[in-house]
Design a protein around this motif. Structure first.
Motif, PDB file in Angstrom:
ATOM      1  N   UNK A  62       0.864  -1.195   0.000  1.00 18.29           N
ATOM      2  CA  UNK A  62       0.000   0.000   0.000  1.00 18.29           C
ATOM      3  C   UNK A  62       0.894   1.236   0.000  1.00 18.29           C
ATOM      4  N   UNK A  63       0.311   2.332  -0.378  1.00 15.45           N
ATOM      5  CA  UNK A  63       1.077   3.574  -0.529  1.00 15.45           C
ATOM      6  C   UNK A  63       0.455   4.681   0.316  1.00 15.45           C
ATOM      7  N   UNK A  64       1.308   5.507   0.911  1.00 17.74           N
ATOM      8  CA  UNK A  64       0.889   6.696   1.645  1.00 17.74           C
ATOM      9  C   UNK A  64       1.522   7.917   1.000  1.00 17.74           C
ATOM     10  N   UNK A  65       0.750   8.982   0.816  1.00 19.87           N
ATOM     11  CA  UNK A  65       1.373  10.223   0.366  1.00 19.87           C
ATOM     12  C   UNK A  65       1.686  11.081   1.598  1.00 19.87           C
ATOM     13  N   UNK A  66       2.341  12.219   1.381  1.00 11.51           N
ATOM     14  CA  UNK A  66       2.858  13.014   2.495  1.00 11.51           C
ATOM     15  C   UNK A  66       1.752  13.699   3.292  1.00 11.51           C
ATOM     16  N   UNK A  67       0.531  13.679   2.787  1.00 11.28           N
ATOM     17  CA  UNK A  67      -0.581  14.291   3.520  1.00 11.28           C
ATOM     18  C   UNK A  67      -1.306  13.300   4.423  1.00 11.28           C
ATOM     19  N   UNK A  68      -0.841  12.035   4.436  1.00 15.82           N
ATOM     20  CA  UNK A  68      -1.568  10.995   5.142  1.00 15.82           C
ATOM     21  C   UNK A  68      -0.713  10.319   6.215  1.00 15.82           C
ATOM     22  N   UNK A  69      -1.414   9.725   7.156  1.00 12.15           N
ATOM     23  CA  UNK A  69      -0.838   8.791   8.105  1.00 12.15           C
ATOM     24  C   UNK A  69      -1.780   7.592   8.167  1.00 12.15           C
ATOM     25  N   UNK A  70      -1.269   6.454   8.569  1.00 11.46           N
ATOM     26  CA  UNK A  70      -2.074   5.235   8.486  1.00 11.46           C
ATOM     27  C   UNK A  70      -2.010   4.457   9.793  1.00 11.46           C
ATOM     28  N   UNK A  71      -3.046   3.663   9.972  1.00 14.58           N
ATOM     29  CA  UNK A  71      -3.117   2.755  11.108  1.00 14.58           C
ATOM     30  C   UNK A  71      -3.381   1.354  10.556  1.00 14.58           C
TER      31      UNK A  71
ATOM     32  N   UNK B 286      -9.773  -5.900  13.369  1.00 14.90           N
ATOM     33  CA  UNK B 286     -10.421  -4.826  14.133  1.00 14.90           C
ATOM     34  C   UNK B 286      -9.583  -4.260  15.246  1.00 14.90           C
ATOM     35  N   UNK B 287      -8.389  -4.806  15.467  1.00 12.54           N
ATOM     36  CA  UNK B 287      -7.541  -4.323  16.554  1.00 12.54           C
ATOM     37  C   UNK B 287      -6.366  -3.547  15.965  1.00 12.54           C
ATOM     38  N   UNK B 288      -6.213  -2.259  16.306  1.00 13.17           N
ATOM     39  CA  UNK B 288      -5.080  -1.473  15.765  1.00 13.17           C
ATOM     40  C   UNK B 288      -3.768  -1.979  16.352  1.00 13.17           C
ATOM     41  N   UNK B 289      -2.798  -2.248  15.461  1.00 11.98           N
ATOM     42  CA  UNK B 289      -1.550  -2.843  15.940  1.00 11.98           C
ATOM     43  C   UNK B 289      -0.339  -1.936  15.729  1.00 11.98           C
ATOM     44  N   UNK B 290      -0.345  -1.076  14.693  1.00 15.92           N
ATOM     45  CA  UNK B 290       0.803  -0.187  14.516  1.00 15.92           C
ATOM     46  C   UNK B 290       0.394   1.029  13.672  1.00 15.92           C
ATOM     47  N   UNK B 291       1.196   2.086  13.816  1.00 18.29           N
ATOM     48  CA  UNK B 291       0.967   3.324  13.080  1.00 18.29           C
ATOM     49  C   UNK B 291       2.066   3.507  12.042  1.00 18.29           C
ATOM     50  N   UNK B 292       1.697   4.099  10.927  1.00 17.79           N
ATOM     51  CA  UNK B 292       2.653   4.367   9.852  1.00 17.79           C
ATOM     52  C   UNK B 292       2.524   5.841   9.489  1.00 17.79           C
ATOM     53  N   UNK B 293       3.658   6.554   9.555  1.00 20.14           N
ATOM     54  CA  UNK B 293       3.616   7.993   9.301  1.00 20.14           C
ATOM     55  C   UNK B 293       4.416   8.403   8.062  1.00 20.14           C
ATOM     56  N   UNK B 294       5.402   7.631   7.672  1.00 20.02           N
ATOM     57  CA  UNK B 294       6.261   8.027   6.558  1.00 20.02           C
ATOM     58  C   UNK B 294       5.574   7.751   5.223  1.00 20.02           C
ATOM     59  N   UNK B 295       5.670   8.691   4.274  1.00 20.38           N
ATOM     60  CA  UNK B 295       5.074   8.460   2.957  1.00 20.38           C
ATOM     61  C   UNK B 295       5.875   7.441   2.149  1.00 20.38           C
ATOM     62  N   UNK B 296       5.215   6.877   1.129  1.00 20.31           N
ATOM     63  CA  UNK B 296       5.880   5.909   0.266  1.00 20.31           C
ATOM     64  C   UNK B 296       5.157   4.564   0.271  1.00 20.31           C
ATOM     65  N   UNK B 297       5.841   3.523  -0.234  1.00 18.73           N
ATOM     66  CA  UNK B 297       5.279   2.177  -0.302  1.00 18.73           C
ATOM     67  C   UNK B 297       5.560   1.424   0.993  1.00 18.73           C
ATOM     68  N   UNK B 298       4.575   0.640   1.442  1.00 16.16           N
ATOM     69  CA  UNK B 298       4.718  -0.128   2.677  1.00 16.16           C
ATOM     70  C   UNK B 298       4.078  -1.507   2.476  1.00 16.16           C
ATOM     71  N   UNK B 299       4.431  -2.427   3.356  1.00 18.36           N
ATOM     72  CA  UNK B 299       3.907  -3.792   3.286  1.00 18.36           C
ATOM     73  C   UNK B 299       3.047  -4.100   4.494  1.00 18.36           C
ATOM     74  N   UNK B 300       2.083  -4.992   4.289  1.00 21.68           N
ATOM     75  CA  UNK B 300       1.248  -5.476   5.376  1.00 21.68           C
ATOM     76  C   UNK B 300       0.918  -6.949   5.115  1.00 21.68           C
ATOM     77  N   UNK B 301       0.413  -7.605   6.120  1.00 19.54           N
ATOM     78  CA  UNK B 301       0.027  -9.008   5.954  1.00 19.54           C
ATOM     79  C   UNK B 301      -1.249  -9.081   5.124  1.00 19.54           C
ATOM     80  N   UNK B 302      -1.224  -9.761   4.005  1.00 24.47           N
ATOM     81  CA  UNK B 302      -2.409  -9.786   3.138  1.00 24.47           C
ATOM     82  C   UNK B 302      -3.591 -10.503   3.780  1.00 24.47           C
ATOM     83  N   UNK B 303      -4.766  -9.959   3.496  1.00 27.23           N
ATOM     84  CA  UNK B 303      -6.047 -10.536   3.904  1.00 27.23           C
ATOM     85  C   UNK B 303      -6.289 -10.511   5.430  1.00 27.23           C
ATOM     86  N   UNK B 304      -5.255 -10.227   6.181  1.00 28.27           N
ATOM     87  CA  UNK B 304      -5.385 -10.229   7.647  1.00 28.27           C
ATOM     88  C   UNK B 304      -5.378  -8.803   8.193  1.00 28.27           C
ATOM     89  N   UNK B 305      -4.553  -7.970   7.589  1.00 27.91           N
ATOM     90  CA  UNK B 305      -4.407  -6.597   8.062  1.00 27.91           C
ATOM     91  C   UNK B 305      -5.053  -5.627   7.072  1.00 27.91           C
TER      92      UNK B 305
END
Length: 280
Positions: free
Chosen positions: A25-34, A39-58
């Motif tokens: 998934x990708x984040x631009x500089x105007x966004x932050x992600x959780x 349904x349980x928040x596990x980590x925060x992502x603040x840096x823009x760019x491409x990132x990885x997550x566990x498919x179908x689970x997260x």
């Protein structure tokens, strides 16, 4: 056989694309992600760019990391003098704790509803302590600051995961039906103040005139006393000159205007100095 291979290849390609879309998934500089897992928040992502997550689970929940403007609907508020006011306000806030924001508010729509209720409560509290005249005609800056400070405190103690940056009162007016009555009261109050100031000024003017007149009379009296003393001293030294001076003063008063007619005997004592001069 060839068709089966083509079908299998297409299926693998589609599966790979789906897997890739669920992993990257990708984040631009105007966004932050959780990142949320079941349904349980596990980590925060603040840096823009491409990132990885566990498919179908997260899942990725994105939030705006800029300040967010919220226009608050009109609210009718009761001032301290029991006058109703229609108030418009707006709030600027920023999501500072995405995890707490997600737990308490979930999304911006819920945040807007919660913050609207908080700011309306602050407005009712702070504006309810002031009269309608103070709110409408002056003092709004101080009221806005108190409302903003109260709103910041409420948002912090509510653990919403947001920072309230600013609160502004855009409009605070009387309902149309009440405006004329309040303006009339304000005009009457200003007229009463003006009349009091005029009366005070007139009193000061009279006091100044009275004081000036008293001082002038005192100075005039002192001057007359000195004049009389000088005349008395002069008359004592030369009685003839004194008699001559008094006659000259009498001539001036009787004949100085040019419109006086006297019927007297030529040998009258009044004309004594006309004939003989000061020596007479």
């Amino acid at each position: 056989m060839t068709d089966r291979r083509l079908f299998a290849g297409a299926a693998l390609a589609i599966g790979a694309l789906i897997l890739l879309s669920q992993t990257v998934y990708q984040l631009d500089q105007r966004q932050q992600a959780l990142i949320v897992r079941f349904g349980d928040p596990i980590r925060e992502v603040e840096s823009p760019g491409l990132h990885l997550k566990t498919p179908f689970v997260e899942n990725v929940v994105r939030f705006d990391n800029r300040s967010i403007a919220l226009n608050v609907d009109q609210e009718e508020i009761m001032a301290s003098n029991a006058q109703r006011l229609v108030v418009d306000a707006f709030v600027r806030y920023r999501v500072t704790d995405p995890r707490q924001f997600y737990r308490t508010l979930r999304d911006e729509r819920t945040a807007a509803d919660r913050l609207t209720r908080l700011v309306n409560s602050s407005l009712r509290q702070e504006l309810g302590r002031a009269s309608s005249e103070e709110i409408v005609s002056g003092g709004r800056a101080a009221l806005t600051k108190r409302t903003r400070d109260d709103m910041v405190r409420r948002a912090a103690t509510s653990n919403l995961g947001v920072q309230v940056i600013d609160v502004r009162i855009k409009r605070a007016d009387l309902p149309e039906a009440n405006q004329q009555a309040v303006f009339e009261r304000m005009r009457t109050a200003r007229q009463r103040e003006a009349a009091e100031l005029r009366a005070k000024g007139e009193q000061q003017r009279l006091e100044i005139i009275a004081t000036g007149t008293e001082e002038a009379e005192k100075i005039r009296g002192q001057a007359d006393a000195q004049r009389a003393q000088l005349f008395a001293e002069s008359f004592g030294r030369d009685p003839g000159f004194a008699a001559f001076y008094r006659s000259m003063s009498a001539y001036e008063k009787a004949l100085g205007q040019g419109d006086t007619t006297l019927v007297l005997s030529p040998d009258s004592a009044f004309f004594k100095y006309f004939e003989k001069g000061p020596a007479g």
